[in-house]
Design a protein around this motif. Structure first.
Motif, mmCIF file in Angstrom:
data_model
loop_
_atom_site.group_PDB
_atom_site.id
_atom_site.type_symbol
_atom_site.label_atom_id
_atom_site.label_comp_id
_atom_site.label_asym_id
_atom_site.label_seq_id
_atom_site.Cartn_x
_atom_site.Cartn_y
_atom_site.Cartn_z
ATOM 1 N N CYS A 135 0.334 -0.954 0.179
ATOM 2 C CA CYS A 135 -0.408 0.194 0.178
ATOM 3 C C CYS A 135 0.800 1.446 0.134
ATOM 4 O O CYS A 135 2.030 1.291 0.397
ATOM 5 N N LYS A 180 1.223 5.941 -1.851
ATOM 6 C CA LYS A 180 0.948 6.468 -3.092
ATOM 7 C C LYS A 180 0.869 6.450 -4.323
ATOM 8 O O LYS A 180 2.331 6.427 -4.337
ATOM 9 N N THR A 233 -2.984 3.473 -2.640
ATOM 10 C CA THR A 233 -3.959 2.408 -3.213
ATOM 11 C C THR A 233 -3.054 1.719 -2.720
ATOM 12 O O THR A 233 -2.116 1.288 -2.303
ATOM 13 N N THR A 244 -9.362 2.157 -0.275
ATOM 14 C CA THR A 244 -8.278 2.669 -1.340
ATOM 15 C C THR A 244 -8.691 1.759 -2.880
ATOM 16 O O THR A 244 -9.295 0.732 -2.481
#
Length: 231
Positions: A61, A63, A69, A103
């Motif tokens: 996880c 950015k 995301t 996300t």
């Protein structure tokens, strides 16, 4: 195709190469006590050591152009990227993480299919991954699939074909049964480039072909469009 480890892929994708890896339950089931040239247990441990991964899936996880995301990468070098019970757990974990943190999810699929050494348990992993994708869709979060080389078998028959948008890398082999198996079954010569990304795009099976070097920008654009639509 130049092989790329999922971890390297993540470094290229996330802003400043920064991301958090997310562990998932590493269930290694061996109901048949499977052995060919050596035992399944030995092959599994060797794959773990050679790839520095729990199983064929890596969850992370971070950015992408500022958009938080959840990204799942598969590794063909881990027993042919085969889908095991642990792989299904990985998909559920990724879905739970995405839902809990709101996300989107991107998956880089790369697999020869279900892990035969786990017998019917690997087949039961197929519906489980499909349920994981449904968890993401139930919360209107984007689910984008990137098909890399190769994607086949049970993975094609489950989560790899359920994307809101399906992208492929150039010249990737994407199929259920491979071309040689089909040719020997139907006894016919198949069209040139049959089951490659370009053939599939032409026949409406995928949405877009994107080169690796352009993926970050294109994925960020898609995420931003899909998230606006979801809002």
């Amino acid at each position: 195709h130049l092989y790329i480890h999922p971890r390297t892929r993540m470094k290229n994708l996330f802003d400043d190469s920064e991301f958090e890896e997310i562990n998932y339950p590493s269930v290694q089931l061996d109901p048949l006590n499977f052995r060919d040239t050596n035992s399944y247990k030995e092959k599994f441990k060797k794959a773990q050591a050679e790839t520095d991964m729990q199983d064929a899936f890596l969850i992370s996880c971070g950015k992408i152009k500022g958009i938080l995301t959840t990204v799942v990468g598969m590794n063909f070098k881990f027993m042919g990227g085969s889908l095991s019970s642990a792989g299904a757990e990985a998909m559920v974990k990724a879905a739970e993480h995405a839902v809990a943190n709101s996300t989107p999810v991107i998956i880089f699929a790369q697999s020869g299919g279900a892990r035969m050494q786990e017998n019917q348990l690997s087949l039961q992993a197929l519906p489980k991954t499909t349920i994981a994708v449904q968890m993401i869709k139930d919360t209107s979060l984007p689910y984008i699939v990137v098909l890399t080389d190769p994607v086949s078998g049970g993975v094609t028959a489950s989560f790899a074909m359920l994307g809101d948008i399906t992208i492929a890398e150039p010249k990737a082999l994407i199929c259920f049964a491979g071309p040689r198996v089909i040719a020997s079954t139907v006894g016919e010569t198949l069209p040139d480039g049959f089951q490659r990304s370009e053939f599939l795009l032409e026949h409406g099976f995928i949405d877009q072909i994107i080169h690796r070097k352009e993926l970050k920008d294109k994925l960020a654009n898609l995420l931003s469009l899909l998230l606006k639509r979801a809002a």
